[in-house]
Scaffold this active site. Structure first.
Site, PDB file in Angstrom:
ATOM      1  N   LYS A  54       9.894   9.557   3.663  1.00  0.00           N
ATOM      2  CA  LYS A  54       9.595   9.474   2.228  1.00  0.00           C
ATOM      3  C   LYS A  54      10.856   9.452   1.365  1.00  0.00           C
ATOM      4  CE  LYS A  54       5.139  11.847   2.354  1.00  0.00           C
ATOM      5  NZ  LYS A  54       4.239  12.736   1.578  1.00  0.00           N
ATOM      6  N   SER A  84      -3.125  11.213 -12.202  1.00  0.00           N
ATOM      7  CA  SER A  84      -4.195  10.471 -12.875  1.00  0.00           C
ATOM      8  C   SER A  84      -5.553  10.627 -12.201  1.00  0.00           C
ATOM      9  CB  SER A  84      -3.806   8.998 -12.977  1.00  0.00           C
ATOM     10  OG  SER A  84      -3.526   8.500 -11.706  1.00  0.00           O
ATOM     11  N   GLU A  97       7.420   7.947  -6.605  1.00  0.00           N
ATOM     12  CA  GLU A  97       6.035   8.290  -6.852  1.00  0.00           C
ATOM     13  C   GLU A  97       5.229   7.016  -7.042  1.00  0.00           C
ATOM     14  OE1 GLU A  97       5.027  11.447  -6.905  1.00  0.00           O
ATOM     15  OE2 GLU A  97       7.062  12.170  -6.635  1.00  0.00           O
ATOM     16  N   GLY A  98       3.922   7.146  -6.893  1.00  0.00           N
ATOM     17  CA  GLY A  98       3.052   6.037  -7.275  1.00  0.00           C
ATOM     18  C   GLY A  98       2.479   5.251  -6.116  1.00  0.00           C
ATOM     19  N   ARG A 151      -1.330  17.948  -9.908  1.00  0.00           N
ATOM     20  CA  ARG A 151      -2.418  17.728  -8.955  1.00  0.00           C
ATOM     21  C   ARG A 151      -1.838  17.879  -7.565  1.00  0.00           C
ATOM     22  NH1 ARG A 151      -4.018  12.125  -8.952  1.00  0.00           N
ATOM     23  NH2 ARG A 151      -2.914  12.118  -6.986  1.00  0.00           N
ATOM     24  N   GLU A 194       1.417  16.237  -1.128  1.00  0.00           N
ATOM     25  CA  GLU A 194       2.455  16.390  -2.144  1.00  0.00           C
ATOM     26  C   GLU A 194       1.837  17.052  -3.355  1.00  0.00           C
ATOM     27  OE1 GLU A 194       3.773  13.068  -4.435  1.00  0.00           O
ATOM     28  OE2 GLU A 194       1.795  12.156  -4.496  1.00  0.00           O
ATOM     29  N   ARG A 245     -10.076  10.948  -3.112  1.00  0.00           N
ATOM     30  CA  ARG A 245      -9.788   9.516  -2.971  1.00  0.00           C
ATOM     31  C   ARG A 245      -9.912   9.144  -1.501  1.00  0.00           C
ATOM     32  NH1 ARG A 245      -3.916   9.243  -5.075  1.00  0.00           N
ATOM     33  NH2 ARG A 245      -3.956  11.205  -3.934  1.00  0.00           N
ATOM     34  N   ASN A 257       1.852  16.482  -7.489  1.00  0.00           N
ATOM     35  CA  ASN A 257       2.264  15.566  -8.556  1.00  0.00           C
ATOM     36  C   ASN A 257       2.430  16.359  -9.836  1.00  0.00           C
ATOM     37  OD1 ASN A 257       1.645  12.827  -7.143  1.00  0.00           O
ATOM     38  ND2 ASN A 257      -0.161  14.102  -6.787  1.00  0.00           N
ATOM     39  N   LYS A 273      10.065  14.943  -3.827  1.00  0.00           N
ATOM     40  CA  LYS A 273       9.816  15.163  -2.400  1.00  0.00           C
ATOM     41  C   LYS A 273      10.893  16.078  -1.807  1.00  0.00           C
ATOM     42  CE  LYS A 273       6.555  11.749  -2.266  1.00  0.00           C
ATOM     43  NZ  LYS A 273       6.151  11.599  -3.665  1.00  0.00           N
TER      44      LYS A 273
HETATM   45  P1  ADP Z   1       3.299   9.101  -3.713  1.00  0.00           P
HETATM   46  O1  ADP Z   1       4.162   9.928  -4.587  1.00  0.00           O
HETATM   47  O2  ADP Z   1       3.742   7.702  -3.579  1.00  0.00           O
HETATM   48  O3  ADP Z   1       1.839   9.249  -4.052  1.00  0.00           O
HETATM   49  P2  ADP Z   1       2.629  10.560  -1.295  1.00  0.00           P
HETATM   50  O4  ADP Z   1       3.464  11.556  -0.630  1.00  0.00           O
HETATM   51  O5  ADP Z   1       1.408  11.069  -1.977  1.00  0.00           O
HETATM   52  O6  ADP Z   1       3.551   9.730  -2.277  1.00  0.00           O
HETATM   53  O7  ADP Z   1       2.207   9.465  -0.240  1.00  0.00           O
HETATM   54  C1  ADP Z   1       1.425   8.347  -0.567  1.00  0.00           C
HETATM   55  C2  ADP Z   1       0.277   8.195   0.411  1.00  0.00           C
HETATM   56  O8  ADP Z   1       0.776   8.109   1.738  1.00  0.00           O
HETATM   57  C3  ADP Z   1      -0.677   9.376   0.416  1.00  0.00           C
HETATM   58  O9  ADP Z   1      -1.664   9.226  -0.565  1.00  0.00           O
HETATM   59  C4  ADP Z   1      -1.227   9.327   1.831  1.00  0.00           C
HETATM   60  O10 ADP Z   1      -2.259   8.364   1.923  1.00  0.00           O
HETATM   61  C5  ADP Z   1      -0.048   8.819   2.654  1.00  0.00           C
HETATM   62  N1  ADP Z   1       0.721   9.945   3.205  1.00  0.00           N
HETATM   63  C6  ADP Z   1       1.726  10.625   2.593  1.00  0.00           C
HETATM   64  N2  ADP Z   1       2.185  11.614   3.369  1.00  0.00           N
HETATM   65  C7  ADP Z   1       1.461  11.593   4.487  1.00  0.00           C
HETATM   66  C8  ADP Z   1       1.457  12.374   5.689  1.00  0.00           C
HETATM   67  N3  ADP Z   1       2.317  13.379   5.851  1.00  0.00           N
HETATM   68  N4  ADP Z   1       0.563  12.058   6.650  1.00  0.00           N
HETATM   69  C9  ADP Z   1      -0.314  11.031   6.489  1.00  0.00           C
HETATM   70  N5  ADP Z   1      -0.347  10.246   5.394  1.00  0.00           N
HETATM   71  C10 ADP Z   1       0.520  10.520   4.394  1.00  0.00           C
HETATM   72 MG    MG Z   2       0.579  10.811  -3.768  1.00  0.00          MG
END
Ligand code: ADP
Ligand code: MG
Length: 474
Positions: free
Chosen positions: A364, A151, A368-369, A125, A144, A450, A146, A305
């Site tokens: 970051k 899910s 994940e999660g 996703r 990102e 979401r 996944n 990442k």
């Molecule tokens: P995870 O693997 O924990 O889901 P993500 O990279 O998806 O990691 O980051 C988790 C959440 O953080 C995202 O769903 C988003 O709400 C916020 N986020 C992540 N990267 C960014 C970004 N570059 N700018 C703004 N918000 C972000």
């Molecule tokens: Mg995410």
């Protein structure tokens, strides 16, 4: 983005009435979750959190996200088959990040032994936010991708019906009729079924590898039931079950509790906390087996990442996808700024920039999660502390995406009904199946929107921050 429902969002009586209808509609449609008190029983369940109103999404960006999904499938698959790239890319990370290192060790171990698996199934996703430029135009930016346990494809197959009803109740039947149908559960099941078929044993089952705590079981059941309806048997097992009941035969066919397993669909296994030595042993057994793993360990690593950040380096996509200049252009158009914190001048420079201006970035780790990233003052503090240590290389930096907020109501059991300033994240599901070197299936499989209140920087639905939504295309 223009607010789509300005006229009703402040009408307290209309909102209250619509919310009551919405909650019951969600329960009727099966937008469900088990409760925190009884996470492993279905006697008492609740609705999964969702928005009262669908959120506006620019049509062009929505279409762009769909149009690039097959390209991302191709890219993930290419990365997963490129040992040299994974080795080089993760070399600095695995020196300091024990979890990635352990996954990588299993990856090397199965390659050394030689892969028994010949059919490969990817379910991913790709998540995006709509970055609002200074002139007010929005751009699609990938957050990102996944590659393991992506899910909510199941529950979100049912949210459009709920939102359609809500709009009807609010007197917006014309808008209601424009909500798109969406059925990722079916799309994911199609991929799993194809992999099962190519594995080629009628007796063999599909194994959902599930968590100890199974609050989100209904999301998985949506996919499971699609498989049962195709006469494919599904079993649910935990790592512990695999440790206790799993074995390989001489040709490395996987048996769990006496049943041959054709496909292992991981809905678990992406956070370090769940792995004790026995679970690591179970993971190794699964990876060594002939069963189709979704994902195999290489594809899990392709979703880190660190890999995402290296993909954004000029020239990298060209090396990974030779002969696909158009796919590369579509992929690259979705990238936000991503920066390596590896030791050296490049890392020193960007670390200093982020310390001076932390609100421009997200820090970051390889996790994940949800709930792992660092923002603002916390980002500054942590980076200040680790900037001269090798620990720095376990993180990457990313430009912070700044979407235009809109007002909505987040409906959550036992929570007051109140208006929130919200932003949304769009995910596009993709599935692909490869047999040997031939890609036999590659397609988008539906979407997930979401939405969360802007007061939370991070976190998904399972983390209790974001809620399910439906895009309303503008
Ligand atoms: P995870 O693997 O924990 O889901 P993500 O990279 O998806 O990691 O980051 C988790 C959440 O953080 C995202 O769903 C988003 O709400 C916020 N986020 C992540 N990267 C960014 C970004 N570059 N700018 C703004 N918000 C972000
Ligand atoms: Mg995410």
């Amino acid at each position: 983005m223009a607010a789509a429902w300005q006229d009703v969002v402040r009408d307290a009586a209309a909102v209250r009435e619509a919310a009551a209808v919405a909650v019951d509609a969600a329960l009727l449609a099966g937008v469900l979750m088990r409760t925190g008190e009884q996470p492993n029983a279905s006697d008492v369940v609740n609705y999964a959190p969702f928005t009262l109103l669908p959120s506006a999404v620019p049509r062009a960006l929505f279409e762009q996200a769909y149009a690039v999904q097959q390209d991302f499938n191709l890219l993930v698959d290419a990365v997963s088959q490129n040992k040299e790239f994974l080795e080089q890319t993760l070399a600095s990370t695995i020196k300091v990040d024990d979890f990635t290192a352990r996954l990588f060790r299993i990856y090397m171990q199965v390659l050394e032994e030689g892969l028994a698996q010949t059919v490969f199934l990817g379910i991913n996703r790709s998540d995006y936010m709509f970055d609002c430029g200074l002139d007010g135009t929005a751009a699609l930016r990938q957050i990102e991708i996944n590659t393991i346990a992506a899910s909510f494809g199941g529950l979100t197959s049912r949210t459009a019906d709920v939102h359609r009803l809500v709009l009807n109740v609010l007197g917006k039947s014309e808008e209601a009729s424009r909500l798109l149908p969406n059925n990722p559960a079916k799309g994911l099941a199609l991929g799993i079924a194809k992999a099962w078929e190519l594995y080629g044993s009628q007796r063999a089952v599909v194994m959902f590898l599930v968590e100890e705590i199974q609050r989100n079981i209904f999301d998985q059941r949506c996919v499971e039931n699609e498989l049962w309806n195709r006469n494919i048997r599904v079993v649910r097992k935990r790592f512990r079950d695999v440790f206790e009941q799993g074995s390989l035969d001489a040709s490395r066919r996987l048996y769990v509790d006496g049943q041959e397993v054709a496909v292992v669909y991981y809905r678990e296994g992406y956070v370090p906390q769940i792995y004790d030595e026995q679970n690591w042993e179970a993971r190794l057994l699964l990876e060594r087996s002939r069963a189709v793993k979704c994902p195999d360990i290489a594809t899990q690593l392709a979703g880190t990442k660190k890999v995402q950040q290296e993909l954004s380096r000029p020239g990298t996509l060209e090396k990974l996808l030779p002969g696909h200049p158009e796919a590369i252009a579509r992929i690259r158009a979705t990238f936000a700024g991503l920066y390596s914190l590896d030791e050296g001048e490049e890392g020193d420079r960007i670390a200093a920039t982020a310390i001076a201006d932390p609100d421009r970035f997200v820090l970051k780790p390889q996790r994940e999660g949800g709930g792992n990233n660092l923002y603002g003052e916390e980002l500054r503090e942590v980076l200040e502390k680790i900037k001269d240590s090798p620990e720095r290389t376990s993180y990457i930096l990313m430009d912070k995406i700044k979407p235009q907020p809109a007002l909505n109501y987040l409906l959550r059991a036992h929570s007051p009904l109140q208006v929130s300033e919200c932003i949304s994240e769009l995910g596009i599901f993709g599935v692909y199946v490869r047999q040997g070197r031939e890609l036999v299936l590659n397609q988008p499989a539906g979407h997930l929107l979401r939405t969360k209140a802007t007061e939370h920087a991070d976190g998904g639905v399972a983390a209790g921050v974001a809620v399910l939504d439906t895009p309303y295309l503008l």
